[in-house]
Write a protein that holds these residues in place. Structure first.
Motif, PDB file in Angstrom:
ATOM      1  N   ASN A 255      -2.025  -2.434   5.281  1.00  0.00           N
ATOM      2  CA  ASN A 255      -2.541  -2.128   6.619  1.00  0.00           C
ATOM      3  C   ASN A 255      -3.345  -3.284   7.195  1.00  0.00           C
TER       4      ASN A 255
ATOM      5  N   ARG B 200      -1.268   1.532  12.412  1.00  0.00           N
ATOM      6  CA  ARG B 200      -1.844   2.186  11.236  1.00  0.00           C
ATOM      7  C   ARG B 200      -3.054   3.043  11.621  1.00  0.00           C
TER       8      ARG B 200
ATOM      9  N   ARG C 194       1.201   4.709   2.082  1.00  0.00           N
ATOM     10  CA  ARG C 194       0.738   5.387   3.295  1.00  0.00           C
ATOM     11  C   ARG C 194       0.928   6.903   3.160  1.00  0.00           C
TER      12      ARG C 194
ATOM     13  N   THR D 101       0.852  -1.189   0.000  1.00  0.00           N
ATOM     14  CA  THR D 101       0.000   0.000   0.000  1.00  0.00           C
ATOM     15  C   THR D 101       0.882   1.232   0.000  1.00  0.00           C
TER      16      THR D 101
ATOM     17  N   ASP E 128      -4.397   5.911   6.789  1.00  0.00           N
ATOM     18  CA  ASP E 128      -3.605   4.899   6.093  1.00  0.00           C
ATOM     19  C   ASP E 128      -4.527   3.922   5.363  1.00  0.00           C
TER      20      ASP E 128
ATOM     21  N   GLU F 291      -5.451   3.108   1.172  1.00  0.00           N
ATOM     22  CA  GLU F 291      -5.344   1.753   0.619  1.00  0.00           C
ATOM     23  C   GLU F 291      -6.654   1.369  -0.071  1.00  0.00           C
TER      24      GLU F 291
END
Length: 613
Positions: free
Chosen positions: A487, A513, A75, A73, A517, A521
């Motif tokens: 996450n 997370r 962030r 992902t 975040d 994602e």
């Protein structure tokens, strides 16, 4: 309730589905019969061993890597960004291979131009690791400059037997993924030197298609002499240019005062300034060999190869005033009007005086940092000139070997010049700076820190340097995202025991997370632009994210009640959107009853897509 898929775009599966639509008869028990596919295409399998084929040790593995989805992902890092809430620009830190995979859904066919300046494979200046078993882990190891056993990574030394193979294996999957991001009329420019230009040309012929080769630009990167050591003094790099499709055409360079200096209007022609042009044909054309009779009866003999036009066309040009005679009517003069010149046709040699040199790039960094923190940067003039050829005012420009962020700087400069709103996506691995370097001494511990600070300083300098322009709408900001593992715990689990892990999980979000975040994602998995406007609402103390004016609603708080679900459902009518998707955390609901009722409540309001993460 549907579970959100945790992987990036599965390119292989999409291609298989497209094949099923086109050739259903080639599938047997769900598998492709490639001999049948050959027959459908009117081809026969070539069983000869000797045939033209570009390959290297590791090519099949490189292909496999390009097709393997990412489970990572990006962030968000608002504290390292500038103008987070309004900017449309992206700066992404991480291994560009993984980042390109993660961008496949959100930016598929959205990028008008890619410019990259990849490592030149000199045997000294790029870190390459050929263990691709876990690319996110690989990225984290590269940033620490150690491998999984703690051993220091080495460069791709020219004593390595796989010197060219390693470089090609590094480039192949990245270019393959990059092509997917280009618009149908998109184009890629790749800077390279003599070490790999031949191999890069063959690689791009395969990925983009030989017919999509636009040209090889020779850029004079240095004007000053470099001495002599028994070989040529090298003053150039190559810029290979490939388009996405064959119907692509480059535009023209904007005309400058230098281009227009030979135009004047000595006879007060109402059509304005003009210069003389050639009237002779370049080729021998017998049908265009005729004599011209002037108004006073003089005869002007045709040139050896003939005129440029037929007799009828030339007479029309005489009548319109485009063709005139000199004073004694012994020759004709063709007028080329400045008003008809849209621009200057690009040539395959970029003169350093007109397109900038690496010395100019260094001077630009000196103006921003006093002591340049980066070696041999590309000049912004070069990138601006390239953008002139095909980038319109709202286009995306991608650079996934961003370096010192010259591309971002150039995009802001060009937007300031013509009022455009071009947007950039810069990707750079945070490779540590040498402890002996000026950059490290100045406090920049990795290349990304240099790039981000350059963009900050360059944007402010552009505004200061243009006091006569209204640049209030100039986007000098950027959103920073950093590559990391997902996450979601399940997506990192041991896939052999996935079912049991899912049953055992009570809280599937990693402890370190944030909801932001997880939100980004979700945007990546849905294929949404990372710069879409995001509105936050508080409903009974719970934070609700509203993306794209109601197209997507995300609530990631805990203890969600039926009343909160009802209020979320009411948002569909409030935002007057035809389609609304709603995402919750899997563990968000107060109890199983609320979770079951939530689906029915949302369906009653016309919301059929309800997803949990």
């Amino acid at each position: 309730m549907k579970k959100l898929d945790g992987k990036s775009l599965d390119i292989v599966s999409e291609n298989v589905e497209k094949l099923k639509e086109l050739f259903p008869e080639i599938f047997e028990e769900g598998k492709i019969d490639f001999e049948k596919l050959q027959n459908e295409l009117g081809k026969f399998i070539d069983k000869e061993q000797e045939r033209y084929n570009f390959t290297w040790n590791g090519k099949q593995e490189a292909k496999k890597i390009a097709q393997t989805p990412s489970t990572g992902t990006l962030r968000p890092a608002p504290n390292e960004s500038k103008n987070w809430d309004t900017t449309q620009n992206l700066y992404i830190e991480g291994d560009n291979l993984e980042v390109l995979k993660l961008l496949q859904k959100s930016y598929h066919k959205k990028v008008k131009m890619i410019y990259i300046d990849p490592p030149y494979n000199t045997g000294k200046d790029f870190v390459y690791k050929d263990n691709f078993k876990d690319n996110i882990k690989n990225y984290l190891e590269v940033t620490g400059q150690v491998d999984s056993e703690g051993n220091r990574l080495s460069t791709n030394s020219d004593t390595n037997g796989r010197y060219h193979s390693d470089w090609l294996s590094m480039m192949y999957p990245r270019l393959k993924l990059a092509r997917n991001l280009l618009k149908d009329d998109g184009v890629i420019f790749i800077s390279i030197d003599d070490n790999e230009v031949a191999n890069l040309r063959k690689l791009c012929d395969e990925i983009f298609g030989e017919d999509n080769f636009v040209g090889n630009i020779i850029w004079q990167h240095s004007i000053q002499g470099k001495g002599y050591g028994g070989k040529l003094s090298i003053h150039h790099n190559h810029i290979l240019v490939f388009s996405k499709n064959t119907d692509f055409e480059l535009g023209m360079f904007k005309r400058t005062e230098e281009d227009n200096k030979n135009y004047s209007n000595p006879d007060n022609d109402p059509n304005g300034d003009w210069r003389t042009g050639d009237v002779r044909n370049a080729l021998d054309r017998p049908n265009l060999k005729y004599n011209i009779t002037t108004p006073s009866g003089n005869i002007i003999k045709h040139p050896d190869n003939g005129w440029r036009w037929s007799k009828e066309t030339l007479n029309e040009k005489i009548k319109s005033g485009e063709i005139i005679f000199n004073e004694d009517e012994t020759r004709i003069i063709r007028k080329i009007y400045l008003k008809n010149q849209e621009g200057r046709v690009p040539e395959s040699i970029f003169d350093g005086k007109k397109f900038g040199t690496t010395r100019d790039g260094t001077t630009e960094l000196k103006d921003l940092f006093n002591k340049p923190p980066f070696d041999t940067p590309k000049p912004t003039l070069l990138i601006r000139k390239i953008m002139e050829l095909n980038c319109h005012e709202n286009d995306f420009i991608l650079d996934f070997f961003s370096g010192s962020a010259t591309t971002a700087h150039a995009v802001m400069q060009l937007n300031a010049e013509d009022g455009g709103k071009r947007k950039y996506i810069c990707v750079q691995i945070p490779e540590p700076t040498d402890e002996k370097s000026e950059a490290y001494k100045a406090g920049y511990k990795n290349i990304c820190e240099i790039g981000k600070e350059r963009i900050r300083r360059a944007g402010e300098k552009i505004i200061v340097d243009n006091p006569d322009k209204d640049l209030s709408n100039l986007d000098i900001g950027f959103k920073v995202f950093k590559l990391d593992s997902s996450n979601i715990k399940e997506w990192d689990s041991d896939f052999d025991n996935l079912e049991q892990n899912l049953l055992d999980a009570t809280e599937n979000i990693k402890e370190d997370r944030t909801s932001e975040d997880l939100l980004y994602e979700i945007l990546l998995k849905y294929g949404l632009d990372l710069t879409l406007p995001i509105e936050e609402k508080i409903i009974d103390g719970k934070k609700v994210f509203i993306i794209g004016f109601g197209a997507l609603v995300v609530c990631l708080d805990d203890n969600i009640t039926t009343d909160i679900v009802e209020q979320i459902a009411d948002l569909k009518e409030e935002y007057e959107t035809e389609v609304m998707r709603v995402v919750f955390k899997d563990s968000s609901f107060k109890d199983a009853v609320v979770k079951t009722n939530a689906i029915q409540i949302l369906k009653q309001h016309g919301i059929d897509e309800v997803v949990s993460v």
